[in-house]
Scaffold this motif. Structure first.
Motif, mmCIF file in Angstrom:
data_model
loop_
_atom_site.group_PDB
_atom_site.id
_atom_site.type_symbol
_atom_site.label_atom_id
_atom_site.label_comp_id
_atom_site.label_asym_id
_atom_site.label_seq_id
_atom_site.Cartn_x
_atom_site.Cartn_y
_atom_site.Cartn_z
ATOM 1 N N ALA A 13 0.839 -1.196 0.000
ATOM 2 C CA ALA A 13 0.000 0.000 0.000
ATOM 3 C C ALA A 13 0.872 1.242 0.000
ATOM 4 C CB ALA A 13 -0.913 0.003 1.226
ATOM 5 N N ALA A 14 0.401 2.256 -0.714
ATOM 6 C CA ALA A 14 1.067 3.571 -0.711
ATOM 7 C C ALA A 14 -0.020 4.609 -0.977
ATOM 8 C CB ALA A 14 2.170 3.633 -1.757
ATOM 9 N N MET A 36 -1.809 -13.058 5.473
ATOM 10 C CA MET A 36 -1.802 -11.853 4.653
ATOM 11 C C MET A 36 -0.809 -10.872 5.244
ATOM 12 S SD MET A 36 -4.959 -9.406 3.483
ATOM 13 C CE MET A 36 -4.727 -8.302 2.078
ATOM 14 N N ILE A 37 0.082 -10.399 4.395
ATOM 15 C CA ILE A 37 1.094 -9.441 4.829
ATOM 16 C C ILE A 37 0.863 -8.145 4.066
ATOM 17 C CG2 ILE A 37 3.557 -8.962 5.005
ATOM 18 C CD1 ILE A 37 3.994 -12.013 5.016
ATOM 19 N N LEU A 38 0.484 -7.124 4.798
ATOM 20 C CA LEU A 38 0.247 -5.803 4.229
ATOM 21 C C LEU A 38 1.477 -4.954 4.499
ATOM 22 C CD1 LEU A 38 -1.503 -3.571 2.984
ATOM 23 C CD2 LEU A 38 -2.540 -3.231 5.246
ATOM 24 N N LEU A 61 -3.404 -11.683 9.665
ATOM 25 C CA LEU A 61 -2.977 -10.412 9.083
ATOM 26 C C LEU A 61 -1.793 -9.841 9.857
ATOM 27 C CD1 LEU A 61 -3.375 -7.999 7.127
ATOM 28 C CD2 LEU A 61 -4.897 -7.003 8.855
ATOM 29 N N ARG A 62 -0.763 -9.474 9.092
ATOM 30 C CA ARG A 62 0.381 -8.782 9.676
ATOM 31 C C ARG A 62 0.663 -7.544 8.833
ATOM 32 N NH1 ARG A 62 3.081 -12.736 9.904
ATOM 33 N NH2 ARG A 62 4.801 -12.700 8.437
ATOM 34 N N VAL A 63 0.892 -6.424 9.502
ATOM 35 C CA VAL A 63 1.156 -5.166 8.813
ATOM 36 C C VAL A 63 2.597 -4.754 9.079
ATOM 37 C CG1 VAL A 63 0.453 -2.777 8.459
ATOM 38 C CG2 VAL A 63 -1.263 -4.493 9.076
ATOM 39 N N ILE A 64 3.305 -4.454 7.998
ATOM 40 C CA ILE A 64 4.684 -3.982 8.081
ATOM 41 C C ILE A 64 4.689 -2.515 7.670
ATOM 42 C CG2 ILE A 64 7.025 -4.233 7.167
ATOM 43 C CD1 ILE A 64 6.328 -7.157 6.539
ATOM 44 N N TYR A 65 5.245 -1.670 8.515
ATOM 45 C CA TYR A 65 5.268 -0.239 8.223
ATOM 46 C C TYR A 65 6.676 0.183 7.807
ATOM 47 C CZ TYR A 65 0.812 -0.273 10.727
ATOM 48 O OH TYR A 65 -0.470 -0.549 11.136
ATOM 49 N N ASN A 66 6.806 0.638 6.577
ATOM 50 C CA ASN A 66 8.063 1.228 6.138
ATOM 51 C C ASN A 66 8.043 2.725 6.435
ATOM 52 O OD1 ASN A 66 9.048 -1.216 5.075
ATOM 53 N ND2 ASN A 66 7.981 -0.882 3.136
ATOM 54 N N HIS A 67 9.194 3.271 6.772
ATOM 55 C CA HIS A 67 9.268 4.694 7.132
ATOM 56 C C HIS A 67 9.448 5.585 5.916
ATOM 57 C CE1 HIS A 67 9.176 3.727 11.348
ATOM 58 N NE2 HIS A 67 10.212 2.912 11.224
ATOM 59 N N ALA A 68 9.526 4.975 4.739
ATOM 60 C CA ALA A 68 9.618 5.726 3.486
ATOM 61 C C ALA A 68 9.006 4.872 2.391
ATOM 62 C CB ALA A 68 11.072 6.072 3.163
ATOM 63 N N ASN A 69 8.696 5.483 1.273
ATOM 64 C CA ASN A 69 8.179 4.732 0.132
ATOM 65 C C ASN A 69 9.357 4.065 -0.565
ATOM 66 O OD1 ASN A 69 6.959 3.725 -2.147
ATOM 67 N ND2 ASN A 69 5.764 5.561 -2.559
ATOM 68 N N VAL A 76 7.510 -5.595 -1.698
ATOM 69 C CA VAL A 76 7.104 -6.996 -1.818
ATOM 70 C C VAL A 76 8.186 -7.913 -1.265
ATOM 71 C CG1 VAL A 76 6.588 -8.880 -3.419
ATOM 72 C CG2 VAL A 76 5.563 -6.639 -3.787
ATOM 73 N N ASN A 77 9.423 -7.650 -1.616
ATOM 74 C CA ASN A 77 10.518 -8.489 -1.134
ATOM 75 C C ASN A 77 10.577 -8.515 0.384
ATOM 76 O OD1 ASN A 77 11.198 -8.954 -3.789
ATOM 77 N ND2 ASN A 77 13.004 -7.636 -3.790
ATOM 78 N N ARG A 78 10.337 -7.393 1.026
ATOM 79 C CA ARG A 78 10.369 -7.351 2.489
ATOM 80 C C ARG A 78 9.175 -8.092 3.084
ATOM 81 N NH1 ARG A 78 13.438 -4.131 0.320
ATOM 82 N NH2 ARG A 78 15.171 -2.995 1.282
ATOM 83 N N GLY A 79 8.051 -8.048 2.392
ATOM 84 C CA GLY A 79 6.913 -8.821 2.866
ATOM 85 C C GLY A 79 7.148 -10.313 2.734
ATOM 86 N N VAL A 80 7.674 -10.737 1.602
ATOM 87 C CA VAL A 80 7.925 -12.162 1.380
ATOM 88 C C VAL A 80 8.971 -12.688 2.353
ATOM 89 C CG1 VAL A 80 8.740 -13.874 -0.289
ATOM 90 C CG2 VAL A 80 7.223 -12.030 -1.037
#
Length: 295
Positions: A13-14, A36-38, A61-69, A76-80
């Protein structure tokens, strides 16, 4: 040790807008055992956080928050990297699937051991298929034929999309199902792409590794248009053209000719510049429409 699941669904998501809620809800409504990894690329709309709160009791459901786009492929690679599924479903936040669709794709992958990626036909709300569902490598001659509507083989396949499983050169990155072992073997998406063309790159590398790219032509999935692209069209277009240049340099034999490369570089970035005025006008019109609606 976490259990091995049939599939891990990875969504990036962005600032993807309200369609992200529907995407997550539809995935979590499936009966197929999944996680599901968001992955949130620093959205400012607060929707990923709201989704996390709404589904906090659902361990799938697991949500991963990146601090930048970070871009689509890197996210995707970080989610996988945190996934536990035997297969990975890369899904756009404006794609809506159901249990039957997901099960059909998983079954197809299980019965075709040489399949490196399986796609589906993504359609708009009127059921019209996106040509990107069924396409070829964007080699220079094909791209020119498509751009100028010239006779000869183009990027998009001609004719209706078959309602059957067919082998193709490339499928849409809006929905891609891959065996985890293939994803890991290829080291995932090429992170030198930010947005656009990384799906074409992955499909090409799948084929170069002697796996098959396949399209489940009888599987149709609604692909709406989220807000990620609409509210920053020039940003998205810049990265799309940058992706086109990278794909050309990596895979097109014509790139070995310096004079051809120079012409292609000029053509790509001239095309980008010529699109900017129209994009800004359409953006201004959308803003004016929203303001009138809220007045």
């Amino acid at each position: 040790m976490s259990p091995v699941l049939p599939v891990s669904v990875v969504v990036v998501a962005a600032d993807s807008g309200p369609t992200l809620r529907d995407c997550v809800r539809r995935v979590l409504a499936c009966n197929v055992p999944l996680e599901m990894i968001l992955v949130d690329n620093a959205s400012g709309d607060g929707i990923p956080q709201a989704i996390a709160r709404a589904h906090e009791s659902d361990a799938r459901l697991r949500v991963i928050y990146n601090h930048a786009n970070l871009g689509f492929g890197p996210a995707v690679n970080r989610g996988v990297a945190q996934a536990h599924g035997k297969s990975v479903l890369v899904l756009n936040p404006d794609c809506l699937i159901d249990n039957a669709t997901l099960q059909r794709l998983i079954d197809t992958l299980a019965t075709h051991p040489r399949a490196g990626v399986i796609g589906a036909v993504v359609c708009d709300e009127n059921g019209v298929p996106d040509p990107a569902s069924y396409r070829r490598d964007p080699l220079l001659q094909r791209s020119l034929n498509t751009m100028f509507n010239r006779p000869g083989e183009g990027v998009n396949m001609e004719g209706p999309i078959p309602h059957a499983l067919v082998e193709v050169e490339a499928v849409s990155g809006a929905l891609m199902l891959l065996p985890r072992r293939v994803f890991d073997y290829l080291a995932g998406f090429d992170e030198d792409y930010f947005l656009h063309c990384e799906d074409l790159d992955l499909c090409r590398r799948v084929r170069d590794a002697s796996y098959k790219v396949m399209l489940a032509g009888d599987v149709r999935v609604l692909h709406g248009k989220g807000s990620s692209s609409r509210h920053r069209p020039v940003f998205v277009s810049r990265h799309k053209h940058r992706g086109m240049w990278r794909w050309f340099r990596k895979f097109d034999p014509q790139a070995r000719k310096p004079w051809v490369s120079a012409l292609v570089w000029v053509g790509i970035w001239t095309h980008f510049l010529l699109q900017i005025p129209g994009q800004l006008i359409r953006l201004a019109k959308r803003k004016a429409t929203r303001e009138d609606a809220n007045a």
